[in-house]
Design a protein around this motif. Sequence first.
Motif, PDB file in Angstrom:
ATOM      1  N   THR A 148       0.830  -1.210   0.000  1.00 20.19           N
ATOM      2  CA  THR A 148       0.000   0.000   0.000  1.00 20.19           C
ATOM      3  C   THR A 148       0.862   1.257   0.000  1.00 20.19           C
ATOM      4  O   THR A 148       0.561   2.242  -0.688  1.00 20.19           O
ATOM      5  CB  THR A 148      -0.925   0.002   1.229  1.00 20.19           C
ATOM      6  OG1 THR A 148      -1.729  -1.174   1.215  1.00 20.19           O
ATOM      7  CG2 THR A 148      -1.823   1.224   1.231  1.00 20.19           C
ATOM      8  N   SER A 170      -7.932   5.218  -3.333  1.00 16.92           N
ATOM      9  CA  SER A 170      -7.782   3.909  -2.706  1.00 16.92           C
ATOM     10  C   SER A 170      -9.159   3.278  -2.519  1.00 16.92           C
ATOM     11  O   SER A 170     -10.086   3.914  -2.015  1.00 16.92           O
ATOM     12  CB  SER A 170      -7.085   4.049  -1.345  1.00 16.92           C
ATOM     13  OG  SER A 170      -6.938   2.782  -0.731  1.00 16.92           O
ATOM     14  N   ALA A 214     -11.244  -0.227  -1.149  1.00 13.21           N
ATOM     15  CA  ALA A 214     -11.274  -1.487  -0.409  1.00 13.21           C
ATOM     16  C   ALA A 214     -12.559  -2.223  -0.730  1.00 13.21           C
ATOM     17  O   ALA A 214     -13.513  -1.651  -1.273  1.00 13.21           O
ATOM     18  CB  ALA A 214     -11.164  -1.230   1.095  1.00 13.21           C
ATOM     19  N   ILE A 215     -12.607  -3.483  -0.375  1.00 13.58           N
ATOM     20  CA  ILE A 215     -13.788  -4.294  -0.657  1.00 13.58           C
ATOM     21  C   ILE A 215     -15.031  -3.704   0.005  1.00 13.58           C
ATOM     22  O   ILE A 215     -16.134  -3.751  -0.550  1.00 13.58           O
ATOM     23  CB  ILE A 215     -13.560  -5.755  -0.204  1.00 13.58           C
ATOM     24  CG1 ILE A 215     -14.763  -6.644  -0.525  1.00 13.58           C
ATOM     25  CG2 ILE A 215     -13.229  -5.823   1.266  1.00 13.58           C
ATOM     26  CD1 ILE A 215     -15.019  -6.836  -1.984  1.00 13.58           C
ATOM     27  N   THR A 216     -14.860  -3.103   1.194  1.00 12.66           N
ATOM     28  CA  THR A 216     -16.002  -2.526   1.903  1.00 12.66           C
ATOM     29  C   THR A 216     -16.569  -1.301   1.191  1.00 12.66           C
ATOM     30  O   THR A 216     -17.720  -0.930   1.417  1.00 12.66           O
ATOM     31  CB  THR A 216     -15.603  -2.141   3.335  1.00 12.66           C
ATOM     32  OG1 THR A 216     -14.436  -1.295   3.288  1.00 12.66           O
ATOM     33  CG2 THR A 216     -15.277  -3.380   4.151  1.00 12.66           C
ATOM     34  N   ASP A 217     -15.752  -0.645   0.329  1.00 16.11           N
ATOM     35  CA  ASP A 217     -16.233   0.508  -0.416  1.00 16.11           C
ATOM     36  C   ASP A 217     -17.118   0.102  -1.585  1.00 16.11           C
ATOM     37  O   ASP A 217     -17.892   0.923  -2.098  1.00 16.11           O
ATOM     38  CB  ASP A 217     -15.048   1.324  -0.965  1.00 16.11           C
ATOM     39  CG  ASP A 217     -14.156   1.856   0.130  1.00 16.11           C
ATOM     40  OD1 ASP A 217     -14.704   2.245   1.178  1.00 16.11           O
ATOM     41  OD2 ASP A 217     -12.934   1.874  -0.053  1.00 16.11           O
ATOM     42  N   ASP A 239      -6.996  -2.493  -2.837  1.00 12.05           N
ATOM     43  CA  ASP A 239      -6.352  -3.283  -1.796  1.00 12.05           C
ATOM     44  C   ASP A 239      -7.109  -4.598  -1.607  1.00 12.05           C
ATOM     45  O   ASP A 239      -8.334  -4.640  -1.727  1.00 12.05           O
ATOM     46  CB  ASP A 239      -6.330  -2.502  -0.480  1.00 12.05           C
ATOM     47  CG  ASP A 239      -5.271  -3.020   0.478  1.00 12.05           C
ATOM     48  OD1 ASP A 239      -4.466  -3.886   0.077  1.00 12.05           O
ATOM     49  OD2 ASP A 239      -5.241  -2.551   1.631  1.00 12.05           O
ATOM     50  N   GLU A 240      -6.361  -5.671  -1.317  1.00 15.63           N
ATOM     51  CA  GLU A 240      -6.951  -7.005  -1.161  1.00 15.63           C
ATOM     52  C   GLU A 240      -7.844  -7.337  -2.353  1.00 15.63           C
ATOM     53  O   GLU A 240      -9.020  -7.686  -2.213  1.00 15.63           O
ATOM     54  CB  GLU A 240      -7.752  -7.082   0.154  1.00 15.63           C
ATOM     55  CG  GLU A 240      -6.967  -6.713   1.391  1.00 15.63           C
ATOM     56  CD  GLU A 240      -5.816  -7.675   1.670  1.00 15.63           C
ATOM     57  OE1 GLU A 240      -5.822  -8.804   1.119  1.00 15.63           O
ATOM     58  OE2 GLU A 240      -4.903  -7.305   2.430  1.00 15.63           O
ATOM     59  N   THR A 282      -2.391  -7.784  -3.256  1.00 21.22           N
ATOM     60  CA  THR A 282      -2.999  -8.976  -2.671  1.00 21.22           C
ATOM     61  C   THR A 282      -1.936  -9.817  -1.982  1.00 21.22           C
ATOM     62  O   THR A 282      -0.765  -9.803  -2.368  1.00 21.22           O
ATOM     63  CB  THR A 282      -3.704  -9.826  -3.751  1.00 21.22           C
ATOM     64  OG1 THR A 282      -4.249 -10.994  -3.143  1.00 21.22           O
ATOM     65  CG2 THR A 282      -2.728 -10.248  -4.846  1.00 21.22           C
TER      66      THR A 282
END
Length: 425
Positions: A194, A210, A212-215, A246-247, A290
């Motif tokens: 990152t 950036s 993330a999966i939660t976004d 990310d991830e 990842t």
Amino acid sequence: MDHEPTDPVIDALRRAVASAPHDVALRVHLGRLLLDAGRTAEATAEAAAALAAEPTDTAAGTLMLDTLRSGSAPVSSATPSSATPSSAPPSIAPAETADDRTSFDWHAAEQEVEHLVGPAFVDDLDDDDPDLPSAFSVEDPGTRFADVGGMEHVKQRLNAAFLAPLANPELRALYGKSLRGGLLLYGPPGCGKTFIARAVAGELGARFLSVAITDVLDPYIGASERNIQAVFEAARAAAPCVVFFDEVDALGQRRSQTRSSHVRGMVNQLLTELDGISGGNEGVFVLAATNQPWDVEPAMRRPGRLDRTVLVLPPDAPAREAVFRTHLRDRPLEGVDVGVLAKRTEGFSGADIAYVCEVAAERALMDSVASGTARLIGMPDLLDALAEVRPSTRSWLETARNVVLFGEDDGTYADLRAYLKKSKR
């Protein structure tokens, strides 16, 4: 000097509010009695305190309006019941008539009480570009390659992929090099994937987004796909822009490993946006990170998408020295040799080294608490911390070894195979 007449009910309510200052109903009741008694400034203070505790309370809002309509006493001189009330009687202005209420000056009222009650809603005034989609916002990374210790191989790959073509537009036009594409960073957790993604954006002078999966992930059908589309729309509007996923194994996992149509639709949308079908991706560079590259959908690594794969390994000795210096820089030290520490931390990630520094500082702090005298952090503290901390990369390297030895080998993990061979794993 004249004083407000003593009212035993009001005095009793004041004592009750002092013992329960967050009881909004009690404050409103006290404020109503004060207003009925003609003590407008004190009533306004109680209404403001009630709204500060519960901005949506209807009774408190009504009380505030009634106090403003009943007079123009300066609110700044009023104090809620938890403080000593002013001894001077408040000035009372003539009450408004029913005809005047239609022209009530709300702006003046807000200015009169703004130091007591904050706004219930605040607009984001820091957005540099109001035309960008509001769901995702870009930022200035504030990090350069000079801030990243070691990782020279990774920097060279990134420079060839995007940095050099952007900095040399004439050569880019001569060789027909596009300012689009992507790169997949993979490796053990805590090794700076990152951080280097932010450094790429900083070197470009580009914006950084950036994700993330939660976004992105949403339980409603089609919403996740729209979120992915919004990400790329924001990046295209802010080009040149680096988009960092990310991830990415969670967002773009192998379609063959899932039977969920929801996940498959999300992966398909991501592939479509990487191709730039819904809009040109010129000036949009995609970085993804990842820890599990073997779980990423193979179609994402097709040319034109995440077509370059770079292994981000645990930091080498010079990089470990740089990480130690960074995390010890603002701490009181005595006789610390970062060269020795770097030699003893082979296989440690950057996060592991940061934790070693934290444990050493904790030991010195606890000794200082016990002795009552602050002392400096020394080599014994750091060496004792090293004895407690184990490198977190070992389990990842064992999994990677199994993938390299027994999984499909299409050349993707050639760098990983060479590292494992060199480290005799």
